[in-house]
Motif scaffolding. Structure first.
Motif, PDB file in Angstrom:
ATOM      1  N   UNK A 190      -8.056  -3.414  28.927  1.00  0.00           N
ATOM      2  CA  UNK A 190      -8.858  -4.035  29.992  1.00  0.00           C
ATOM      3  C   UNK A 190      -9.842  -3.105  30.695  1.00  0.00           C
ATOM      4  N   UNK A 191      -9.650  -1.799  30.593  1.00  0.00           N
ATOM      5  CA  UNK A 191     -10.509  -0.868  31.330  1.00  0.00           C
ATOM      6  C   UNK A 191     -11.474  -0.108  30.422  1.00  0.00           C
ATOM      7  N   UNK A 192     -11.603  -0.548  29.182  1.00  0.00           N
ATOM      8  CA  UNK A 192     -12.336   0.243  28.201  1.00  0.00           C
ATOM      9  C   UNK A 192     -13.815   0.400  28.538  1.00  0.00           C
ATOM     10  N   UNK A 193     -14.382  -0.542  29.307  1.00  0.00           N
ATOM     11  CA  UNK A 193     -15.800  -0.429  29.665  1.00  0.00           C
ATOM     12  C   UNK A 193     -16.005  -0.097  31.138  1.00  0.00           C
ATOM     13  N   UNK A 194     -14.946   0.378  31.814  1.00  0.00           N
ATOM     14  CA  UNK A 194     -15.095   0.829  33.195  1.00  0.00           C
ATOM     15  C   UNK A 194     -15.692   2.242  33.209  1.00  0.00           C
ATOM     16  N   UNK A 195     -16.576   2.527  34.154  1.00  0.00           N
ATOM     17  CA  UNK A 195     -17.235   3.841  34.181  1.00  0.00           C
ATOM     18  C   UNK A 195     -16.263   5.018  34.166  1.00  0.00           C
ATOM     19  N   UNK A 196     -15.190   4.939  34.938  1.00  0.00           N
ATOM     20  CA  UNK A 196     -14.262   6.068  34.991  1.00  0.00           C
ATOM     21  C   UNK A 196     -13.579   6.304  33.650  1.00  0.00           C
ATOM     22  N   UNK A 197     -13.245   5.207  32.960  1.00  0.00           N
ATOM     23  CA  UNK A 197     -12.589   5.389  31.661  1.00  0.00           C
ATOM     24  C   UNK A 197     -13.515   6.082  30.672  1.00  0.00           C
ATOM     25  N   UNK A 198     -14.800   5.752  30.710  1.00  0.00           N
ATOM     26  CA  UNK A 198     -15.724   6.356  29.749  1.00  0.00           C
ATOM     27  C   UNK A 198     -15.798   7.874  29.914  1.00  0.00           C
ATOM     28  N   UNK A 199     -15.475   8.373  31.106  1.00  0.00           N
ATOM     29  CA  UNK A 199     -15.524   9.824  31.314  1.00  0.00           C
ATOM     30  C   UNK A 199     -14.355  10.541  30.650  1.00  0.00           C
ATOM     31  N   UNK A 200     -13.297   9.803  30.313  1.00  0.00           N
ATOM     32  CA  UNK A 200     -12.133  10.439  29.683  1.00  0.00           C
ATOM     33  C   UNK A 200     -11.838   9.856  28.304  1.00  0.00           C
ATOM     34  N   UNK A 210      -2.637  12.303  31.917  1.00  0.00           N
ATOM     35  CA  UNK A 210      -2.597  13.043  33.184  1.00  0.00           C
ATOM     36  C   UNK A 210      -3.574  12.444  34.192  1.00  0.00           C
ATOM     37  N   UNK A 211      -4.759  12.059  33.733  1.00  0.00           N
ATOM     38  CA  UNK A 211      -5.740  11.453  34.637  1.00  0.00           C
ATOM     39  C   UNK A 211      -5.256  10.093  35.137  1.00  0.00           C
ATOM     40  N   UNK A 212      -4.638   9.317  34.259  1.00  0.00           N
ATOM     41  CA  UNK A 212      -4.156   7.991  34.655  1.00  0.00           C
ATOM     42  C   UNK A 212      -3.042   8.083  35.693  1.00  0.00           C
ATOM     43  N   UNK A 213      -2.310   9.185  35.702  1.00  0.00           N
ATOM     44  CA  UNK A 213      -1.248   9.385  36.691  1.00  0.00           C
ATOM     45  C   UNK A 213      -1.789   9.903  38.022  1.00  0.00           C
ATOM     46  N   UNK A 214      -3.045  10.320  38.023  1.00  0.00           N
ATOM     47  CA  UNK A 214      -3.669  10.835  39.243  1.00  0.00           C
ATOM     48  C   UNK A 214      -3.993   9.658  40.175  1.00  0.00           C
ATOM     49  N   UNK A 215      -3.408   9.583  41.366  1.00  0.00           N
ATOM     50  CA  UNK A 215      -3.635   8.443  42.263  1.00  0.00           C
ATOM     51  C   UNK A 215      -5.113   8.209  42.577  1.00  0.00           C
ATOM     52  N   UNK A 216      -5.872   9.271  42.744  1.00  0.00           N
ATOM     53  CA  UNK A 216      -7.288   9.115  43.075  1.00  0.00           C
ATOM     54  C   UNK A 216      -8.056   8.498  41.908  1.00  0.00           C
ATOM     55  N   UNK A 217      -7.765   8.980  40.698  1.00  0.00           N
ATOM     56  CA  UNK A 217      -8.442   8.427  39.516  1.00  0.00           C
ATOM     57  C   UNK A 217      -8.041   6.966  39.321  1.00  0.00           C
ATOM     58  N   UNK A 218      -6.764   6.675  39.497  1.00  0.00           N
ATOM     59  CA  UNK A 218      -6.274   5.304  39.341  1.00  0.00           C
ATOM     60  C   UNK A 218      -6.966   4.367  40.328  1.00  0.00           C
ATOM     61  N   UNK A 219      -7.085   4.800  41.585  1.00  0.00           N
ATOM     62  CA  UNK A 219      -7.732   3.965  42.597  1.00  0.00           C
ATOM     63  C   UNK A 219      -9.196   3.723  42.248  1.00  0.00           C
ATOM     64  N   UNK A 220      -9.870   4.767  41.769  1.00  0.00           N
ATOM     65  CA  UNK A 220     -11.269   4.625  41.385  1.00  0.00           C
ATOM     66  C   UNK A 220     -11.416   3.654  40.219  1.00  0.00           C
ATOM     67  N   UNK A 221     -10.546   3.786  39.228  1.00  0.00           N
ATOM     68  CA  UNK A 221     -10.596   2.924  38.051  1.00  0.00           C
ATOM     69  C   UNK A 221     -10.392   1.460  38.437  1.00  0.00           C
ATOM     70  N   UNK A 222      -9.435   1.208  39.319  1.00  0.00           N
ATOM     71  CA  UNK A 222      -9.134  -0.162  39.727  1.00  0.00           C
ATOM     72  C   UNK A 222     -10.233  -0.765  40.599  1.00  0.00           C
ATOM     73  N   UNK A 223     -11.014   0.079  41.245  1.00  0.00           N
ATOM     74  CA  UNK A 223     -12.066  -0.425  42.134  1.00  0.00           C
ATOM     75  C   UNK A 223     -13.348  -0.791  41.391  1.00  0.00           C
ATOM     76  N   UNK A 224     -13.457  -0.371  40.137  1.00  0.00           N
ATOM     77  CA  UNK A 224     -14.705  -0.534  39.389  1.00  0.00           C
ATOM     78  C   UNK A 224     -14.773  -1.872  38.659  1.00  0.00           C
ATOM     79  N   UNK A 225     -15.993  -2.243  38.327  1.00  0.00           N
ATOM     80  CA  UNK A 225     -16.237  -3.398  37.477  1.00  0.00           C
ATOM     81  C   UNK A 225     -16.675  -2.900  36.096  1.00  0.00           C
ATOM     82  N   UNK A 226     -16.363  -3.648  35.048  1.00  0.00           N
ATOM     83  CA  UNK A 226     -16.788  -3.219  33.711  1.00  0.00           C
ATOM     84  C   UNK A 226     -18.304  -3.178  33.594  1.00  0.00           C
ATOM     85  N   UNK A 227     -18.786  -2.310  32.721  1.00  0.00           N
ATOM     86  CA  UNK A 227     -20.232  -2.150  32.551  1.00  0.00           C
ATOM     87  C   UNK A 227     -20.828  -3.205  31.635  1.00  0.00           C
ATOM     88  N   UNK A 228     -19.983  -3.950  30.915  1.00  0.00           N
ATOM     89  CA  UNK A 228     -20.469  -5.036  30.062  1.00  0.00           C
ATOM     90  C   UNK A 228     -19.701  -6.299  30.376  1.00  0.00           C
TER      91      UNK A 228
END
Length: 228
Positions: A190-200, A210-228
């Protein structure tokens, strides 16, 4: 047992297997392209005229041996276990029509395709040209999807416009919803086209985890909308 190499030999192998239902086959573009291009096969690779001639001969022989048709994939959703686009995804119009003409020489067959229908590919234009030239039916997967450049009603409209000019293009409509297995380490989630996911996306799984376990990264990922 793996006792075949050519498509006619594959059909012979199928013939020797016990079964309770009949089976039918298409000659698969991906396997044919990988076989002919070898190590040169990669997304964006353009085959030589000799390559197209060899692929066409393989397809023609397959149809004459008993295949119902030919199938190709032109969607970014179809990938190998390594995440690479399957062979044929970026094939040119010239390659596809060259193979289609070989089917015309065989005298029968259905040209089947799954495609994202990107406007610059002009899929309906070449499908119409191919069908009119060879007399063959051309069929494509018609569905409402974020992966499609055109909504379903426009896909049908473009198909009908080509058919009005003498083509025989047929839309394949799914009778039920399809299922997709999603996983972080799979080809889609579900997050494959989110901006944060594309960086990793290209990192090793251990670093992604490790990034997915990071609370800050997780919050950023959940706040984003997909790019497509």
């Amino acid at each position: 047992p793996w006792n075949w190499e050519t498509f006619p030999e594959y059909l012979d192998a199928l013939e020797g297997l016990p079964r309770t239902v009949d089976v039918a086959t298409h000659v698969p573009h991906g396997a044919v392209r990988a076989y002919v291009l070898g190590e040169r096969e990669k997304p964006g690779a353009v085959p030589t005229d000799e390559d197209v001639e060899q692929m066409s001969k393989i397809v023609e022989d397959g149809l004459k041996a008993g295949a119902l048709g030919f199938s190709t994939s032109r969607t970014i959703l179809h990938r190998s276990v390594d995440g690479e686009l399957v062979p044929g995804t970026t094939a040119t119009k010239e390659e596809l029509i060259g193979i289609g003409r070989a089917m015309g020489r065989a005298g029968h067959g259905v040209f089947e395709m799954a495609s994202d229908l990107q406007p610059e590919w002009k899929e309906f234009e070449w499908m119409g040209d191919l069908s009119r030239e060879t007399g063959m039916p051309v069929t494509f997967a018609a569905l409402q999807s974020i992966a499609k450049a055109f909504p379903l009603d426009e896909q049908i409209a473009q198909m009908r416009a080509e058919n009005a000019k003498g083509a025989n293009i047929v839309a394949q409509i799914a009778l039920r919803g399809n299922g997709i297995v999603m996983a972080w380490r799979g080809t889609v989630h579900p997050f494959i086209s989110h901006p944060s996911w594309t960086t990793i996306a290209e990192l090793p799984w251990e670093d992604q985890y490790a990034k997915l376990k990071d609370p800050a990264f997780k919050a950023q990922l959940l706040s984003e909308k997909p790019m497509v």
